[in-house]
Motif scaffolding. Structure first.
Motif, PDB file in Angstrom:
ATOM      1  N   ILE A  21       0.703  -1.473   0.200  1.00 16.57           N
ATOM      2  CA  ILE A  21      -0.184  -0.056  -0.203  1.00 16.57           C
ATOM      3  C   ILE A  21       1.039   1.306   0.026  1.00 16.57           C
ATOM      4  O   ILE A  21       0.194   2.132  -0.719  1.00 16.57           O
ATOM      5  N   ASN A  22       2.031   0.864   0.469  1.00 19.58           N
ATOM      6  CA  ASN A  22       2.861   2.589   0.971  1.00 19.58           C
ATOM      7  C   ASN A  22       3.260   2.290  -0.567  1.00 19.58           C
ATOM      8  O   ASN A  22       3.578   4.195  -0.757  1.00 19.58           O
ATOM      9  N   SER A  23       3.775   1.461  -0.576  1.00 19.32           N
ATOM     10  CA  SER A  23       4.846   1.908  -1.825  1.00 19.32           C
ATOM     11  C   SER A  23       3.809   2.224  -3.116  1.00 19.32           C
ATOM     12  O   SER A  23       3.859   3.433  -4.259  1.00 19.32           O
ATOM     13  N   ILE A  24       2.299   2.251  -3.398  1.00 18.45           N
ATOM     14  CA  ILE A  24       1.422   2.271  -4.519  1.00 18.45           C
ATOM     15  C   ILE A  24       1.385   3.926  -4.253  1.00 18.45           C
ATOM     16  O   ILE A  24       1.375   4.388  -4.757  1.00 18.45           O
ATOM     17  N   VAL A  25       1.238   3.628  -2.662  1.00 17.46           N
ATOM     18  CA  VAL A  25       0.730   5.716  -2.881  1.00 17.46           C
ATOM     19  C   VAL A  25       1.740   6.352  -2.777  1.00 17.46           C
ATOM     20  O   VAL A  25       1.583   7.576  -3.187  1.00 17.46           O
ATOM     21  N   VAL A  65     -11.391   0.864   6.032  1.00 17.61           N
ATOM     22  CA  VAL A  65     -11.365  -0.894   5.867  1.00 17.61           C
ATOM     23  C   VAL A  65      -9.450  -0.882   6.618  1.00 17.61           C
ATOM     24  O   VAL A  65      -8.089  -0.501   6.385  1.00 17.61           O
ATOM     25  N   LEU A  66      -9.511  -2.241   6.780  1.00 17.74           N
ATOM     26  CA  LEU A  66      -8.026  -3.233   7.357  1.00 17.74           C
ATOM     27  C   LEU A  66      -7.271  -3.249   6.426  1.00 17.74           C
ATOM     28  O   LEU A  66      -7.617  -3.464   5.110  1.00 17.74           O
ATOM     29  N   ILE A  67      -5.698  -2.802   5.975  1.00 19.99           N
ATOM     30  CA  ILE A  67      -5.013  -3.621   4.817  1.00 19.99           C
ATOM     31  C   ILE A  67      -5.105  -4.693   4.149  1.00 19.99           C
ATOM     32  O   ILE A  67      -4.849  -5.342   2.567  1.00 19.99           O
ATOM     33  N   LYS A  68      -4.898  -5.436   5.099  1.00 22.93           N
ATOM     34  CA  LYS A  68      -4.819  -6.890   5.087  1.00 22.93           C
ATOM     35  C   LYS A  68      -6.399  -6.622   4.155  1.00 22.93           C
ATOM     36  O   LYS A  68      -6.581  -8.350   3.275  1.00 22.93           O
ATOM     37  N   ASP A  69      -7.769  -6.966   3.722  1.00 22.81           N
ATOM     38  CA  ASP A  69      -8.485  -6.602   3.704  1.00 22.81           C
ATOM     39  C   ASP A  69      -8.959  -6.409   1.436  1.00 22.81           C
ATOM     40  O   ASP A  69      -9.932  -6.159   1.387  1.00 22.81           O
TER      41      ASP A  69
END
Length: 72
Positions: A21-25, A65-69
């Motif tokens: 997620i951090n990489s995408i953002v 939402v939970l990142i894992k979801d």
């Protein structure tokens, strides 16, 4: 390129983790991300609780939402 730890989901996608997620953002990548089979965009990341504030592309809803979801 770094190797990411991922989980395969029943939906056929790949589960997200905080690193991905951090990489995408941070890199402004164009990536299709889903939550419960609905396309979303990431608005914020809550690192302490491993959650993301997302906006649903198919309407004007937002949610935490939970990142894992999330999955690609």
């Amino acid at each position: 390129m770094d190797i990411l730890i991922i989980d395969n989901l029943d939906s056929g996608g790949i589960a997200m983790n905080l690193e991905r997620i951090n990489s995408i953002v941070n890199n402004k990548e164009k990536v299709d991300i889903y939550y419960n089979h609905r396309p979303v965009w990431i608005q914020e990341i809550d690192y302490n609780n491993q959650k993301a504030k997302v906006g649903f592309i198919d309407n004007f809803e937002e949610g935490n939402v939970l990142i894992k979801d999330l999955y690609e």
